[in-house]
Design an enzyme around this catalytic site. Sequence first.
Site: not given
Ligand code: NAD
Ligand code: TYD
Length: 347
Positions: A11, A35, A130, A154-155, A194, A209, A253, A285, A345
């Site tokens: 993403f 991938l 964060d 995860y965190s 979400l 949900p 949320n 959760r 779900y």
């Molecule tokens: P995502 O899950 O959409 O994408 C992760 C990508 O990493 C995918 O393309 C996957 O194929 C690749 N990947 C996973 N395991 C791998 C491996 N072993 N080797 C090579 N590639 C691999 O994640 P995202 O939401 O785009 O997040 C990207 C980064 O930003 C992450 O490090 C995440 O912790 C951080 N981040 C995400 C958010 C958020 O809101 N999504 C916020 C802050 C920080």
């Molecule tokens: P999410 O998008 O999984 O991000 P994060 O947990 O990394 O913050 O979830 C965002 C918020 O939405 C979190 O408080 C959990 C809640 N949530 C729901 O209430 N329903 C859902 O189906 C999902 C995926 C998340």
Amino acid sequence: MNILVTGGAGFIGSHVVRRFVKKYPDYKIVNFDKLTYAGNIHNLQDIENESNYHFVKGDICNIEDVRNAFHNFHITHVIHLAAESHVDRSIDGPMQFAMTNVIGTLNLLEVARSEWQDGKDHVFHHVSTDEVYGSLGEDGLFQETTAYDPRSPYSASKASSDHFVNAYFHTYGLPVKMSNCSNNYGSHHFPEKLIPLMILNILNNKELPVYGKGENIRDWLWVEDHASAIDTIFHNGRIGESYNVGGLNEWKNIELVHFLCELMDQKLNRPEGTSKQLIRFVKDRAGHDLRYAIDAQKLEAELNWKPSITFEEGLSKTVDWYLENQEWVKNVTSGEYQEYYEKMYGK
Ligand code: NAD
Ligand code: TYD
């Protein structure tokens, strides 16, 4: 610069790759991605033929894959985004998170340390979250100085990777930079999170949900603004420093889901109130962090970065993108996704 962007098919990574490929034609951008279910090479279809773009299918958990990419492309810089990123999946299977997020990051650090002994300019930019700071009460904001207090697998895995990145700076002098961003939203977001999950369920008249009472708070940033922040920090941030990234945009949320329902009713020409009827409060959760909120003052004051659009604009663009890209949706929600969805779900 020859930049290895890990996780570039995901993403946020796809937005970072697109931005760098278009904006910096003199840089070589190497998208290194395994991938997994979350990575989709079609996310970058629009730039895949650009001469400064290269794709390598590789696994950060395999140090030889990483070393080969460094050698083959003479990598001088890294922007590290590859990770397992979904909290619910980490609750179900923490081991994969430790492997990818901790060991994978260590592999990259090790290769960078051994390859970058030539006294030239290098940067290892680690993209983090964060969520490493834990959960806030009703007041306060996360600052760069806030003590780490991760609570989900995860965190915990991201916090561990952050500590290793800092350790490589202090111990070996590796030129690292780090950014810790709030929740992102925008196009190409995998629909287990979400916002895209709710958009697609509203579109398909499926239940929405909401975990617990929907009172948890997240601070949302448009993904292209995150990419611009990474660009700014990567180029102008100080070595050895962390920067928080966020846009002061906190939403409960349930209020966010209500807002999305209203927006979707308008976009789909449905009578007002239609989509809200789909909301269901479901089991919470485990260990659900109550509130995240970022203080991005340091980034704004030091590097003059600001988010470019409001949440209303960003969410409207995001909804439009999902409505216009049903083929993408079909593609990513076929296969493994159905199993995941039903397990989480029900049918
Ligand atoms: P995502 O899950 O959409 O994408 C992760 C990508 O990493 C995918 O393309 C996957 O194929 C690749 N990947 C996973 N395991 C791998 C491996 N072993 N080797 C090579 N590639 C691999 O994640 P995202 O939401 O785009 O997040 C990207 C980064 O930003 C992450 O490090 C995440 O912790 C951080 N981040 C995400 C958010 C958020 O809101 N999504 C916020 C802050 C920080
Ligand atoms: P999410 O998008 O999984 O991000 P994060 O947990 O990394 O913050 O979830 C965002 C918020 O939405 C979190 O408080 C959990 C809640 N949530 C729901 O209430 N329903 C859902 O189906 C999902 C995926 C998340």
